[in-house]
Design an enzyme around this catalytic site. Structure first.
Site, PDB file in Angstrom:
ATOM      1  N   GLU A  17       1.037  -0.692  -0.089  1.00  0.00           N
ATOM      2  CA  GLU A  17       0.271   0.278  -0.383  1.00  0.00           C
ATOM      3  C   GLU A  17       0.557   1.462   0.070  1.00  0.00           C
ATOM      4  OE1 GLU A  17      -3.580  -0.277   2.303  1.00  0.00           O
ATOM      5  OE2 GLU A  17      -3.133   2.093   2.730  1.00  0.00           O
ATOM      6  N   THR A  48      -3.869   5.247  -1.320  1.00  0.00           N
ATOM      7  CA  THR A  48      -4.952   5.822  -0.738  1.00  0.00           C
ATOM      8  C   THR A  48      -5.815   6.755  -0.648  1.00  0.00           C
ATOM      9  OG1 THR A  48      -3.012   7.177   0.677  1.00  0.00           O
ATOM     10  CG2 THR A  48      -3.552   5.052   1.611  1.00  0.00           C
ATOM     11  N   HIS A  77      -8.333   3.145  -3.522  1.00  0.00           N
ATOM     12  CA  HIS A  77      -9.069   3.679  -2.355  1.00  0.00           C
ATOM     13  C   HIS A  77     -10.111   4.784  -2.699  1.00  0.00           C
ATOM     14  CE1 HIS A  77      -6.063   1.717   1.022  1.00  0.00           C
ATOM     15  NE2 HIS A  77      -6.121   1.614  -0.506  1.00  0.00           N
ATOM     16  N   ASP A 109     -13.919   9.184   6.763  1.00  0.00           N
ATOM     17  CA  ASP A 109     -13.867  10.028   7.894  1.00  0.00           C
ATOM     18  C   ASP A 109     -14.803  11.166   7.259  1.00  0.00           C
ATOM     19  OD1 ASP A 109     -12.475   8.169   9.794  1.00  0.00           O
ATOM     20  OD2 ASP A 109     -11.354   7.898   8.576  1.00  0.00           O
ATOM     21  N   ALA A 123     -20.054   2.336   4.210  1.00  0.00           N
ATOM     22  CA  ALA A 123     -18.864   2.186   3.017  1.00  0.00           C
ATOM     23  C   ALA A 123     -20.062   1.348   2.124  1.00  0.00           C
ATOM     24  CB  ALA A 123     -17.864   1.200   3.097  1.00  0.00           C
ATOM     25  N   GLN A 174      -6.875  -3.019   9.215  1.00  0.00           N
ATOM     26  CA  GLN A 174      -6.554  -2.175   9.508  1.00  0.00           C
ATOM     27  C   GLN A 174      -5.005  -3.443  10.509  1.00  0.00           C
ATOM     28  OE1 GLN A 174      -4.869   0.598   9.914  1.00  0.00           O
ATOM     29  NE2 GLN A 174      -7.121   1.079   9.872  1.00  0.00           N
ATOM     30  N   HIS A 262      -1.221  -7.626   2.885  1.00  0.00           N
ATOM     31  CA  HIS A 262      -0.842  -6.462   3.403  1.00  0.00           C
ATOM     32  C   HIS A 262       0.070  -5.720   3.562  1.00  0.00           C
ATOM     33  CE1 HIS A 262      -2.380  -3.727   0.199  1.00  0.00           C
ATOM     34  NE2 HIS A 262      -2.315  -2.461   1.337  1.00  0.00           N
TER      35      HIS A 262
HETATM   36  P1  FAD Z   1     -17.812   1.256   7.246  1.00  0.00           P
HETATM   37  O1  FAD Z   1     -17.608   0.146   7.205  1.00  0.00           O
HETATM   38  O2  FAD Z   1     -18.986   2.389   6.493  1.00  0.00           O
HETATM   39  O3  FAD Z   1     -18.153   1.449   8.896  1.00  0.00           O
HETATM   40  C1  FAD Z   1     -17.995   2.240   9.863  1.00  0.00           C
HETATM   41  C2  FAD Z   1     -18.537   2.186  11.156  1.00  0.00           C
HETATM   42  O4  FAD Z   1     -20.204   2.273  10.722  1.00  0.00           O
HETATM   43  C3  FAD Z   1     -18.387   1.089  11.885  1.00  0.00           C
HETATM   44  O5  FAD Z   1     -18.296   1.448  12.866  1.00  0.00           O
HETATM   45  C4  FAD Z   1     -19.300   0.054  11.144  1.00  0.00           C
HETATM   46  O6  FAD Z   1     -20.260  -1.200  12.094  1.00  0.00           O
HETATM   47  C5  FAD Z   1     -20.894   1.218  11.269  1.00  0.00           C
HETATM   48  N1  FAD Z   1     -21.885   0.511  10.141  1.00  0.00           N
HETATM   49  C6  FAD Z   1     -21.495  -0.044   9.034  1.00  0.00           C
HETATM   50  N2  FAD Z   1     -22.477  -0.517   8.578  1.00  0.00           N
HETATM   51  C7  FAD Z   1     -24.090   0.210   9.116  1.00  0.00           C
HETATM   52  C8  FAD Z   1     -25.015   0.432   9.270  1.00  0.00           C
HETATM   53  N3  FAD Z   1     -25.619  -0.694   7.834  1.00  0.00           N
HETATM   54  N4  FAD Z   1     -25.376   0.764  10.208  1.00  0.00           N
HETATM   55  C9  FAD Z   1     -24.867   1.416  11.506  1.00  0.00           C
HETATM   56  N5  FAD Z   1     -23.824   1.252  11.628  1.00  0.00           N
HETATM   57  C10 FAD Z   1     -23.156   0.754  10.569  1.00  0.00           C
HETATM   58  N6  FAD Z   1      -9.326   6.078   5.010  1.00  0.00           N
HETATM   59  C11 FAD Z   1      -8.915   6.835   3.942  1.00  0.00           C
HETATM   60  O7  FAD Z   1      -9.921   8.233   3.740  1.00  0.00           O
HETATM   61  N7  FAD Z   1      -8.589   6.877   2.926  1.00  0.00           N
HETATM   62  C12 FAD Z   1      -8.087   5.778   2.559  1.00  0.00           C
HETATM   63  O8  FAD Z   1      -7.328   5.551   1.630  1.00  0.00           O
HETATM   64  C13 FAD Z   1      -8.155   4.395   3.807  1.00  0.00           C
HETATM   65  N8  FAD Z   1      -7.697   3.422   3.266  1.00  0.00           N
HETATM   66  C14 FAD Z   1      -8.375   2.501   3.848  1.00  0.00           C
HETATM   67  C15 FAD Z   1      -7.460   1.011   4.358  1.00  0.00           C
HETATM   68  C16 FAD Z   1      -7.515  -0.381   5.098  1.00  0.00           C
HETATM   69  C17 FAD Z   1      -7.643  -1.370   4.548  1.00  0.00           C
HETATM   70  C18 FAD Z   1      -8.589   0.547   5.869  1.00  0.00           C
HETATM   71  C19 FAD Z   1      -8.496  -0.591   7.084  1.00  0.00           C
HETATM   72  C20 FAD Z   1      -9.060   1.554   6.576  1.00  0.00           C
HETATM   73  C21 FAD Z   1      -9.210   2.689   5.596  1.00  0.00           C
HETATM   74  N9  FAD Z   1      -9.067   3.913   5.508  1.00  0.00           N
HETATM   75  C22 FAD Z   1      -9.438   5.082   4.538  1.00  0.00           C
HETATM   76  C23 FAD Z   1      -9.911   4.317   7.263  1.00  0.00           C
HETATM   77  C24 FAD Z   1     -11.529   4.478   7.082  1.00  0.00           C
HETATM   78  O9  FAD Z   1     -11.966   5.463   5.900  1.00  0.00           O
HETATM   79  C25 FAD Z   1     -12.245   4.179   7.939  1.00  0.00           C
HETATM   80  O10 FAD Z   1     -11.283   3.363   9.070  1.00  0.00           O
HETATM   81  C26 FAD Z   1     -13.541   4.924   7.977  1.00  0.00           C
HETATM   82  O11 FAD Z   1     -13.579   5.241   9.393  1.00  0.00           O
HETATM   83  C27 FAD Z   1     -14.864   3.336   8.113  1.00  0.00           C
HETATM   84  O12 FAD Z   1     -13.649   2.768   6.773  1.00  0.00           O
HETATM   85  P2  FAD Z   1     -15.187   1.548   6.085  1.00  0.00           P
HETATM   86  O13 FAD Z   1     -14.844   1.584   4.835  1.00  0.00           O
HETATM   87  O14 FAD Z   1     -14.825   0.540   7.828  1.00  0.00           O
HETATM   88  O15 FAD Z   1     -16.869   2.260   7.337  1.00  0.00           O
END
Ligand code: FAD
Length: 281
Positions: A17, A48, A77, A109, A123, A174, A262
């Protein structure tokens, strides 16, 4: 177009990455890193995206460039909070036109803890939008072994992750430092009937101060003894020690059945090369 879904499963993957460079000097450094890591024949690489402004533009240009000029798949990403459906649709059209076949669909975020805005909240909604695009992207999602900081509790975290993964091809985690966290995540997903590949994200601790900050934001537990040892070392020795610890963790994860590793490279090649070499022996 090389889809990551098609390279998973045959043998353990090794992927890297990167983050988009901020200027020409950093871009040159990234190109050198890519040259050096190319010798390891990565299964795929990912880039990212920053929040707001030109965050997506910079990612798009690097990922398009890697897809055109390197012999391995590249994944963009893509974050959705704060964006409209039409902006995301345009970005996906651009990725498809540039020959990019892989998207890591993320919530992202909101800046400085502000409220979530835009047409997307989670997501999984972006996963649906990417799946519905005619390009047939391979779709990955994020997983948080130590539970996402916004999750109400562990059970709901796993339930939402399993539902998101059901629509995706794979997840990348993560970073974490205890292999038991990964094993527990996989067991909890299996209990929910989810058996999609979950690739552990491994962070070599080459910059302990910054990694401590990332860990605070992500709910990742920092092993204090290990970090104190790294913090006391001069840079070259630190990189070697960080690579050795990351290689040990990676080996344990592969032995526990992880579908690949990864590596968070922080755009440097030294530690990743050392890790890959120790995994080969
Ligand atoms: P989600 O899957 O939407 O989850 C976020 C929160 O919402 C969790 O607490 C989940 O339990 C909750 N949730 C999900 N669905 C529901 C629902 N239906 N109802 C109620 N609650 C729900 N960030 C960046 O800005 N740029 C990047 O390039 C980037 N790359 C990343 C790469 C990896 C491998 C990882 C692990 C993280 C990365 N992040 C990045 C960080 C990520 O964007 C943050 O952690 C963000 O806060 C959550 O993203 P998510 O896709 O896991 O969100």
């Amino acid at each position: 177009m090389m889809r990551i879904a098609d390279v998973l499963g045959a043998r353990p993957t090794l992927s890297f990455e990167f983050f988009p460079p901020a200027d020409a000097v950093a871009r040159k450094q990234l190109d050198e890193t890519l040259d050096e890591l190319s010798g390891l024949a990565p299964s795929f690489v990912s880039v990212t995206c920053g929040v707001g402004g030109d965050g997506h533009d910079r990612t798009r240009s690097i990922v398009a460039d890697i897809s055109r000029n390197r012999p391995f798949p590249a994944m963009a990403h893509l974050t959705c909070v704060g964006h409209s459906r039409s902006a995301i649709a345009t970005l996906l059209d651009d990725y498809a036109a540039a020959g990019v076949a892989n998207i890591l669909a993320l919530a992202g975020d909101p800046p400085d803890g502000s409220a979530i805005s835009g047409d997307f909240r989670y997501a999984y909604e972006l996963v649906e939008a990417v799946r519905n695009h005619p390009a047939g992207f391979s779709v990955g999602v994020a997983a948080h072994p130590e539970v996402h900081p916004r999750s109400a509790d562990r059970r709901s975290d796993r339930r939402h992750l399993a539902a998101k993964l059901a629509q995706a091809d794979f997840a990348i985690t993560q970073f974490f430092f205890d292999p038991a966290d990964y094993a527990r995540l996989c067991d909890e997903l299996a209990d929910l009937g989810c058996h999609r590949p979950v690739i552990p994200g491994v962070m070599p601790v080459i910059w302990p101060k910054s990694i401590r900050r990332f860990a605070d934001m992500n709910n990742s537990t920092v092993p204090e003894g290990l970090f104190a040892r790294f913090e006391a070392l001069p840079p070259l020795e630190r990189i070697a020690a960080a690579a050795e610890a990351a290689a040990e963790l990676s080996q344990a994860l592969l032995e526990a059945g992880a579908p690949g590793i990864h590596l968070y490279t922080l755009n440097r090649s030294e530690a990743s090369i050392q890790i890959a070499e120790s995994l080969r022996h």
